[in-house]
Design an enzyme around this catalytic site. Sequence first.
Site, PDB file in Angstrom:
ATOM      1  N   THR A   1       0.765  -1.396  -0.010  1.00  0.00           N
ATOM      2  CA  THR A   1       0.295  -0.379   0.201  1.00  0.00           C
ATOM      3  C   THR A   1       0.977   0.966   0.074  1.00  0.00           C
ATOM      4  O   THR A   1       1.719   1.143   0.206  1.00  0.00           O
ATOM      5  CB  THR A   1      -0.890  -0.214   1.010  1.00  0.00           C
ATOM      6  OG1 THR A   1      -2.101   0.993   1.317  1.00  0.00           O
ATOM      7  CG2 THR A   1      -0.339   0.038   2.350  1.00  0.00           C
TER       8      THR A   1
ATOM      9  N   GLY B   1       0.834   5.756  -6.758  1.00  0.00           N
ATOM     10  CA  GLY B   1      -0.617   5.162  -7.368  1.00  0.00           C
ATOM     11  C   GLY B   1      -0.399   4.823  -9.531  1.00  0.00           C
ATOM     12  O   GLY B   1      -0.800   4.205  -9.431  1.00  0.00           O
TER      13      GLY B   1
ATOM     14  N   CYS C   1       2.955   2.686  -8.095  1.00  0.00           N
ATOM     15  CA  CYS C   1       3.388   1.680  -7.810  1.00  0.00           C
ATOM     16  C   CYS C   1       2.050   0.140  -7.998  1.00  0.00           C
ATOM     17  O   CYS C   1       1.142   1.139  -8.095  1.00  0.00           O
ATOM     18  CB  CYS C   1       3.860   1.248  -6.388  1.00  0.00           C
ATOM     19  SG  CYS C   1       3.287   0.220  -5.554  1.00  0.00           S
TER      20      CYS C   1
ATOM     21  N   THR D   1      -0.541   0.388  -5.427  1.00  0.00           N
ATOM     22  CA  THR D   1      -1.777   1.352  -4.284  1.00  0.00           C
ATOM     23  C   THR D   1      -1.263   1.710  -5.756  1.00  0.00           C
ATOM     24  O   THR D   1      -2.222   1.272  -6.977  1.00  0.00           O
ATOM     25  CB  THR D   1      -0.421   2.092  -4.634  1.00  0.00           C
ATOM     26  OG1 THR D   1       1.285   1.752  -3.702  1.00  0.00           O
ATOM     27  CG2 THR D   1      -1.377   3.680  -3.786  1.00  0.00           C
TER      28      THR D   1
END
Length: 176
Positions: free
Chosen positions: A2, A157, A160, A163
Amino acid sequence: MTTIVSVRRNGQVVIGGDGQATLGNTVMKGNVRKVRRLYHDRVIAGFAGGTADAFTLFELFERKLELHQGHLVKAAVELAKDWRTDRMLRRLEALLAVADENASLIITGNGDVVQPENDLIAIGSGGPYAQAAARALLENTELGARDIVEKSLGIAGDICIYTNQFHTIEELASKA
């Protein structure tokens, strides 16, 4: 994994996180709330790591906050001590980013409590991307803490794979 990011600026402290939960290489859920308010809404916390482990840690941390009348640093240190010494807790794999009006901390499964430089926290698989983005925005813009958190999560986001772009963001007034 995350991304959780926290920024403290201009009388605000903000913690935000994405909502993706994965099992191996598969996205299991896209709207997990990894950032929560604790202790009568006076503390905000976000987690990176195993979801079940993190919820266990949230509960334990909230108990420590109650026991220590909301004193963030004392509760964090006591949780870290328990985490380090208890056989069952040692197996929990998660990191917590926590903040109140005075302090921002990272609590690790190794029993460490870290107050980061510049009150900038970024943890999880997308943490390095979010940290780089937040640091650049802090140093080169006048954006507020919430805007920096939103933009940093967005950048993480985009880079990754663990994410996503579903964000939960909480904020508090800050004295620090």
